[in-house]
Structures are given as structure tokens and as C-alpha cells.
Design a protein around this motif. Sequence first.
Motif, PDB file in Angstrom:
ATOM      1  N   GLY A 125      14.614  44.893  66.073  1.00  0.00           N
ATOM      2  CA  GLY A 125      13.920  43.655  65.928  1.00  0.00           C
ATOM      3  C   GLY A 125      12.748  43.230  66.993  1.00  0.00           C
ATOM      4  O   GLY A 125      12.444  42.086  66.898  1.00  0.00           O
ATOM      5  N   ASP A 168       9.512  41.738  65.507  1.00  0.00           N
ATOM      6  CA  ASP A 168       9.376  40.308  65.073  1.00  0.00           C
ATOM      7  C   ASP A 168       9.684  39.570  66.410  1.00  0.00           C
ATOM      8  O   ASP A 168       9.074  38.216  66.487  1.00  0.00           O
ATOM      9  N   CYS A 184       5.390  38.104  62.262  1.00  0.00           N
ATOM     10  CA  CYS A 184       5.691  39.447  61.683  1.00  0.00           C
ATOM     11  C   CYS A 184       7.217  39.513  61.340  1.00  0.00           C
ATOM     12  O   CYS A 184       8.251  38.898  61.817  1.00  0.00           O
ATOM     13  N   VAL A 185       7.547  39.948  60.072  1.00  0.00           N
ATOM     14  CA  VAL A 185       8.979  39.887  59.403  1.00  0.00           C
ATOM     15  C   VAL A 185       9.184  41.566  59.274  1.00  0.00           C
ATOM     16  O   VAL A 185       8.356  42.055  58.180  1.00  0.00           O
ATOM     17  N   THR A 186      10.161  42.141  59.556  1.00  0.00           N
ATOM     18  CA  THR A 186      10.443  43.592  59.663  1.00  0.00           C
ATOM     19  C   THR A 186      11.620  43.862  58.502  1.00  0.00           C
ATOM     20  O   THR A 186      12.862  43.214  58.670  1.00  0.00           O
ATOM     21  N   ASP A 221      15.353  41.895  59.389  1.00  0.00           N
ATOM     22  CA  ASP A 221      15.948  41.746  60.965  1.00  0.00           C
ATOM     23  C   ASP A 221      17.041  42.450  61.033  1.00  0.00           C
ATOM     24  O   ASP A 221      18.221  42.109  61.345  1.00  0.00           O
ATOM     25  N   ILE A 246       6.749  46.384  57.946  1.00  0.00           N
ATOM     26  CA  ILE A 246       6.503  45.240  58.807  1.00  0.00           C
ATOM     27  C   ILE A 246       5.470  44.301  57.960  1.00  0.00           C
ATOM     28  O   ILE A 246       4.152  44.691  57.704  1.00  0.00           O
ATOM     29  N   THR A 297       3.109  40.913  57.962  1.00  0.00           N
ATOM     30  CA  THR A 297       2.446  39.920  58.862  1.00  0.00           C
ATOM     31  C   THR A 297       1.889  38.876  57.925  1.00  0.00           C
ATOM     32  O   THR A 297       0.934  39.395  57.143  1.00  0.00           O
ATOM     33  N   ALA A 353       9.002  36.851  53.545  1.00  0.00           N
ATOM     34  CA  ALA A 353       8.392  36.924  54.857  1.00  0.00           C
ATOM     35  C   ALA A 353       7.458  35.622  54.935  1.00  0.00           C
ATOM     36  O   ALA A 353       7.343  35.025  55.839  1.00  0.00           O
TER      37      ALA A 353
END
Length: 292
Positions: free
Chosen positions: A145, A148, A194-196, A209, A223, A225, A255
Amino acid sequence: MPREAEPSNIERAFILEALQENVRLDGRNFQQFRDLDLTFGNDFGNAIVTLGKTRVNTQISAEVTKPFEDRKFDGIFTITTELSPIASPAFESGRQTDQEVILSRILEKAIRRSNAIDTESLCIIAGAKCWAVRADVHVLDFDGGLVDASCIAIIAALQHFRRPDVSVDGEEVTIHTMEERVPVPLSIMHQPICVTFSFYHGGQIVLADACLREEQVRDGEMIVTINQLGELCQIAKLGGIPIDASILINCTNIALSKARDITTWISKRLEKDSLERDVGGLIDEMRAENER
């Protein structure tokens, strides 16, 4: 070059089979983030974000310099990252790994190129003097993570930062100390988060995450954003398996929900820190002195 220890075949099989049974290593549901914590240092612009066992320290600094020739009315904003052996044996001091290059590029696109900061507000004298704001990202502990956590740390630190106030008399610029004038916050246009997402079993299973062990056995990652207004800033699909459009839309919606929750959470932490610093209404008193 040192590398992070890879999971054994037994570990890999265990993780993948557990995911098929809707079970993660730490018991979270598939779209749940790890415990998130944010603390601010004594100086303005210092933020430490902890995401599970991953810990990132970001420090914002500013200095007066000359603007670029082709951007005479804009200030300068840069992001630098440092992945040291303190965080993981896979990182070497003085040598950029592929992961560090990718991290820098993702953060650049997510924050600087999306115009999260109003660089025009950093201009002091057009073509002569401007503020150069720099975000230094130091990874202290690494357990997945990283993108993020680093993005959250930068956004929080930028909102927490205060630059010295300046006065201009012709071509002469005077930088005032904190004792003379209350420092000025940066002009933040929006707060990209950002969210992965990690993909497993041919894209049938999607995790948000992922921890380090989960990252090491995934088939691909993406990813997203996005800011709290629902404006999509970036989608980075770094190789791996292809995914359906329906999965992409679903990830974007997740996200957006995470970005709104995290943005609200950062705002509350900033308000709490501001109250702790404003002992006896000192800041309001200093601001009144500035206006007079």
C-alpha cells in the motif's frame, strides 16, 4: 541487488485458496482498508501516515527562487521520494529501484499534474521570484500500500503546511518571520486520493489496500486517483491481466467512496491539530495584527 523475500509455494497457495473462500490474511473484507493513522510533527508541513504496518513520513518545505522561463507567473512544486533500507531490505540507499521510479511517477501525475496546488498563488514577482514548494516523502516501514499511504501523507502535509508571509515593495521582497506575521497556508485546488486495487484468479477477485504478502501473489494491479468531487485524475494499470470495463467502473465507485471518507478524516485531523496549536486564541490574535 537485494530483494524482498518471496512467499513460498505453500504460502502462495494458502493465500489464493483463502481468497476463493472470501478470507483475507488479516480478516478484512475485500474492500476494507487497514487501520489508518495520521500524526503531525511540531513543524508545519510534517505528516506521518500509518497504513497497517506501512509508515510514511512527508515533510513540506519552501524557498524563494526564480520561476521557470516558460512559466513566469507560476511557482514550482516538486515531489521527491526516498526508499531506504530502514523500510525494507529490498531498498538500497543511493540507488533507485523500479518501485521507487513508479512511485514517483504515480505521485507526480496524481498530485502535481492534476493541479492539486494553485501554482499561480506561489508567484511573488512575475518572472523574477516565486515560491518553490517541495514534498519529501520518506518511507519508514513497508508492508504494501505504498502509493496510497504516500499520497495521503502528501495531501495531509500540504494542507498542514504554512509558508512565511511576504511583502513586496517594487522589486524588493521581504520575508516575514512567524513572530512578525502569521504564516500563510497553501492554496489547495482539490485533494486527489490514490486507491490501489489488486486482482486475483484472472480478475474474478479484487482487493483494495493489499498488504505486502497479498501484493506478491496478485495477477495485476490498478491505481485509481480521484478526488472528493468525483473528478477522476488518473488510472494507472501497470501491466498484469486485462480487466473488464464493468470491473473498472466498480473500482472507480469504490475509490470515490474511499476518497470522500479519507478527505473528511484528514480534515478532522487538521482541525484537531489546529485547535491544539491555537493556545489561548494566539493565531487569531496574530491574524488580526496582520490585517491591521
